[in-house]
Design a protein around this motif. Structure first.
Motif, PDB file in Angstrom:
ATOM      1  N   PHE A   1       0.867  -1.202  -0.002  1.00 20.70           N
ATOM      2  CA  PHE A   1       0.047  -0.199   0.033  1.00 20.70           C
ATOM      3  C   PHE A   1       0.999   1.222   0.096  1.00 20.70           C
ATOM      4  O   PHE A   1       1.981   1.190   0.593  1.00 20.70           O
ATOM      5  CB  PHE A   1      -0.992   0.065   1.294  1.00 20.70           C
ATOM      6  N   SER A   2       0.673   2.192  -0.839  1.00 24.82           N
ATOM      7  CA  SER A   2       1.386   3.433  -0.782  1.00 24.82           C
ATOM      8  C   SER A   2       0.530   4.475  -1.534  1.00 24.82           C
ATOM      9  O   SER A   2      -0.170   4.212  -2.595  1.00 24.82           O
ATOM     10  CB  SER A   2       2.591   3.370  -1.421  1.00 24.82           C
ATOM     11  N   ILE A   3       0.754   5.782  -0.952  1.00 30.25           N
ATOM     12  CA  ILE A   3       0.218   6.912  -1.950  1.00 30.25           C
ATOM     13  C   ILE A   3       1.250   7.077  -2.886  1.00 30.25           C
ATOM     14  O   ILE A   3       0.794   7.262  -3.993  1.00 30.25           O
ATOM     15  CB  ILE A   3       0.072   8.290  -1.027  1.00 30.25           C
ATOM     16  N   GLU A   4       2.388   7.176  -2.524  1.00 32.75           N
ATOM     17  CA  GLU A   4       3.635   7.358  -3.507  1.00 32.75           C
ATOM     18  C   GLU A   4       4.659   6.059  -3.446  1.00 32.75           C
ATOM     19  O   GLU A   4       4.877   5.688  -2.068  1.00 32.75           O
ATOM     20  CB  GLU A   4       4.449   8.424  -3.165  1.00 32.75           C
ATOM     21  N   ARG A   5       5.111   5.431  -4.447  1.00 38.24           N
ATOM     22  CA  ARG A   5       5.790   4.455  -4.290  1.00 38.24           C
ATOM     23  C   ARG A   5       7.218   4.738  -4.055  1.00 38.24           C
ATOM     24  O   ARG A   5       7.842   5.096  -5.223  1.00 38.24           O
ATOM     25  CB  ARG A   5       5.496   3.550  -5.471  1.00 38.24           C
ATOM     26  N   ARG A   6       7.420   4.729  -2.814  1.00 37.26           N
ATOM     27  CA  ARG A   6       9.062   5.290  -2.431  1.00 37.26           C
ATOM     28  C   ARG A   6       9.937   3.874  -1.820  1.00 37.26           C
ATOM     29  O   ARG A   6       9.276   3.221  -1.124  1.00 37.26           O
ATOM     30  CB  ARG A   6       9.076   6.446  -1.453  1.00 37.26           C
TER      31      ARG A   6
END
Length: 184
Positions: A89-94
């Motif tokens: 899960f991520s809002i931005e894939r960092r």
């Protein structure tokens, strides 16, 4: 000869103020001194309020201890009982990556595009801010950003993306703090 009795009569001449003549130099000097004193007082009040504001902002920026433990939001991973990956899960894939693994050409490209004066400023670039203000005034709207890479790091790591002057002041102060804590 007919003599008239002598009576003492006085003629009093009063000097009327004539607006056509310049006023007394001592009065003008007092007015100039009062004006300078008042101007100095107002500037001191504004400066004092500005310093109080900056002190309050300084108390809200991250401490050196928080700077030492920068934890950007990364991908949240859900693992099964056998440690296999179920979902991310991520809002931005960092993903955290050491600087040594990023090619030098990519580092130089980012610096060339985002902040050409990266190695010559101390967290904020006064020259860049002035250039952005001029560009914004000429266009009549927000036309150009002035954030350095350090300011972008401060905003993305410690602050919100909400645009306000207070956030920009915190961003600048945090960028200066980051640059004083870390080497380039």
């Amino acid at each position: 000869m007919n003599q008239m009795p002598k009576t003492k009569s006085r003629i009093i001449f009063t000097k009327q103020k004539d607006n056509h003549f310049p006023e007394d130099t001592s009065t003008r000097g007092k007015r100039v001194f009062t004006l300078i004193y008042l101007l100095f007082f107002i500037i001191s009040l504004i400066g004092g309020a500005g310093l109080c504001f900056l002190y309050h902002m300084y108390k809200t920026i991250p401490s050196p201890k928080e700077l030492a433990n920068i934890q950007p939001s990364l991908v949240s991973r859900v693992l099964a009982a056998d440690s296999s990956l179920v979902h991310e899960f991520s809002i931005e894939r960092r993903f955290w990556m050491p600087l040594e693994r990023i090619p030098k050409n990519l580092q130089n490209a980012v610096i060339a595009i985002e902040d050409q004066r990266f190695y010559r400023h101390w967290g904020i670039s006064i020259k860049r801010i002035a250039g952005a203000v001029v560009a914004d005034l000429i266009k009549g709207e927000y036309a150009q950003g002035a954030s350095t890479i350090s300011q972008q790091l401060a905003k993305n790591t410690f602050l919100t993306a909400r645009q306000s002057m207070i956030r920009k002041v915190r961003e600048a102060m945090t960028a200066i703090q980051i640059e004083s804590y870390y080497t380039k």
